[in-house]
Design a protein around this motif. Structure first.
Motif, mmCIF file in Angstrom:
data_model
loop_
_atom_site.group_PDB
_atom_site.id
_atom_site.type_symbol
_atom_site.label_atom_id
_atom_site.label_comp_id
_atom_site.label_asym_id
_atom_site.label_seq_id
_atom_site.Cartn_x
_atom_site.Cartn_y
_atom_site.Cartn_z
ATOM 1 N N ALA A 184 0.865 -1.185 0.000
ATOM 2 C CA ALA A 184 0.000 0.000 0.000
ATOM 3 C C ALA A 184 0.894 1.225 0.000
ATOM 4 O O ALA A 184 2.073 1.160 0.368
ATOM 5 N N ASP A 185 0.339 2.357 -0.417
ATOM 6 C CA ASP A 185 1.120 3.573 -0.645
ATOM 7 C C ASP A 185 0.255 4.762 -0.253
ATOM 8 O O ASP A 185 -0.928 4.820 -0.621
ATOM 9 N N SER A 186 0.818 5.707 0.494
ATOM 10 C CA SER A 186 0.029 6.865 0.916
ATOM 11 C C SER A 186 0.941 8.053 1.153
ATOM 12 O O SER A 186 2.125 7.886 1.479
ATOM 13 N N ALA A 187 0.390 9.251 1.001
ATOM 14 C CA ALA A 187 1.131 10.477 1.260
ATOM 15 C C ALA A 187 0.227 11.480 1.946
ATOM 16 O O ALA A 187 -1.000 11.480 1.735
ATOM 17 N N ARG A 188 0.851 12.332 2.728
ATOM 18 C CA ARG A 188 0.102 13.338 3.476
ATOM 19 C C ARG A 188 0.959 14.595 3.619
ATOM 20 O O ARG A 188 2.165 14.503 3.870
ATOM 21 N N SER A 189 0.352 15.753 3.473
ATOM 22 C CA SER A 189 1.044 17.016 3.702
ATOM 23 C C SER A 189 0.489 17.673 4.963
ATOM 24 O O SER A 189 -0.724 17.693 5.179
ATOM 25 N N ILE A 190 1.399 18.200 5.784
ATOM 26 C CA ILE A 190 1.012 18.859 7.024
ATOM 27 C C ILE A 190 1.798 20.154 7.177
ATOM 28 O O ILE A 190 2.834 20.355 6.530
ATOM 29 N N ILE A 191 1.303 21.021 8.037
ATOM 30 C CA ILE A 191 2.007 22.258 8.356
ATOM 31 C C ILE A 191 2.634 22.103 9.735
ATOM 32 O O ILE A 191 1.972 21.681 10.688
#
Length: 262
Positions: free
Chosen positions: A110-117
């Motif tokens: 499985a593959d996932s990405a997330r952007s956060i501040i």
């Protein structure tokens, strides 16, 4: 060549996806001003080892990279958006951090990405992240049996256009299952009603990523880290999904709070 997955195989990918969601939650909670990217890399390695999971990035050596990738997660900061090579960098207040990871457990990926501040948010960064999250949600909503691959791409691209963000077509989503990259390629812009017909059992990683000011990219001297060509901020959101007989199943699911409205 497409490989449709059985319900049992999708369930196995779901186990991997759940682990990835938990890992990204853990790292997001640790990404504070003063934390080094290498500390986040080390934490990711620890979590993989404890779970008995294998990184899909370690020793990855595609044609565009410089030598094998010797890390387990991509960490990209501010104007960097893809394939960020973890390095000795201390996060500062207001940094925009994109985290991308692909993992295999018992042979299923499985593959996932997330952007956060990190720390104090800027309104323009919250808007950019919101655009990628809304585009991802739109792509998932279009991933219905009988629809076409172009319906997913068109849905993602429409959100980008609505926000006024350009779309790069060199890198996008992809199939996955036994390996990190399988057919088909999933562009982040396209024409509805065109392309491959979506069938039950198809598993895809959808990953809209946008730069605020350009669709052009440049590479760092490390040969991996991809940045916006104009230095504008970037964001990246990704989920692994499975086509079912109804709405798509999100295998890297998590509780998500959409960023501030545009």
């Amino acid at each position: 060549m497409l490989e449709l997955k059985t319900p049992q195989e999708i369930a196995a990918m779901d186990v991997t996806g759940t682990f990835i969601a938990e890992l990204l939650d853990d790292l997001a909670g640790r990404a504070r001003p003063g934390v080094n990217l290498l500390d986040l890399e080390l934490r990711a390695r620890t979590l993989l080892a404890e779970r008995g999971a294998q990184s899909c990035y370690w020793d990855y050596a595609p044609s565009f990279g410089r030598g094998p990738f010797r890390n387990v997660i991509c960490l990209s900061v501010n104007d960097a958006v893809l394939h960020g090579l973890p390095h000795d960098y201390v996060l500062a207040d207001g940094d925009l951090l994109s985290m991308d990871i692909a993992v295999s457990i018992d042979g299923w990926v499985a593959d996932s990405a997330r952007s956060i501040i990190v720390g104090t948010p800027r309104a323009e960064d919250r808007r950019l992240i919101a655009a990628t999250e809304e585009a991802l949600a739109a792509g998932i909503a279009a991933a219905l049996p009988g629809n076409r691959l172009g319906d997913i791409s068109a849905a993602i691209g429409a959100v980008a256009a609505d926000y006024g963000y350009p779309v790069n077509t060199e890198f996008g989503g992809h199939g996955l299952g036994r390996t990190m990259h399988e057919d088909p390629h999933v562009s982040n812009v396209g024409r509805a009603g065109r392309g491959l017909k979506l069938r039950q059992g198809l598993t895809l990683a959808l990953e809209p990523w946008f730069a605020a000011g350009t669709d052009k990219i440049v590479y760092d001297p490390d040969g991996w880290t991809i940045r916006s060509a104009d230095g504008s901020r970037t964001a990246h959101s990704e989920h692994t999904i499975a086509i079912t007989d109804g709405p798509a199943l999100v295998l890297t699911r998590r509780e998500r709070v959409t960023a501030a409205p545009r």
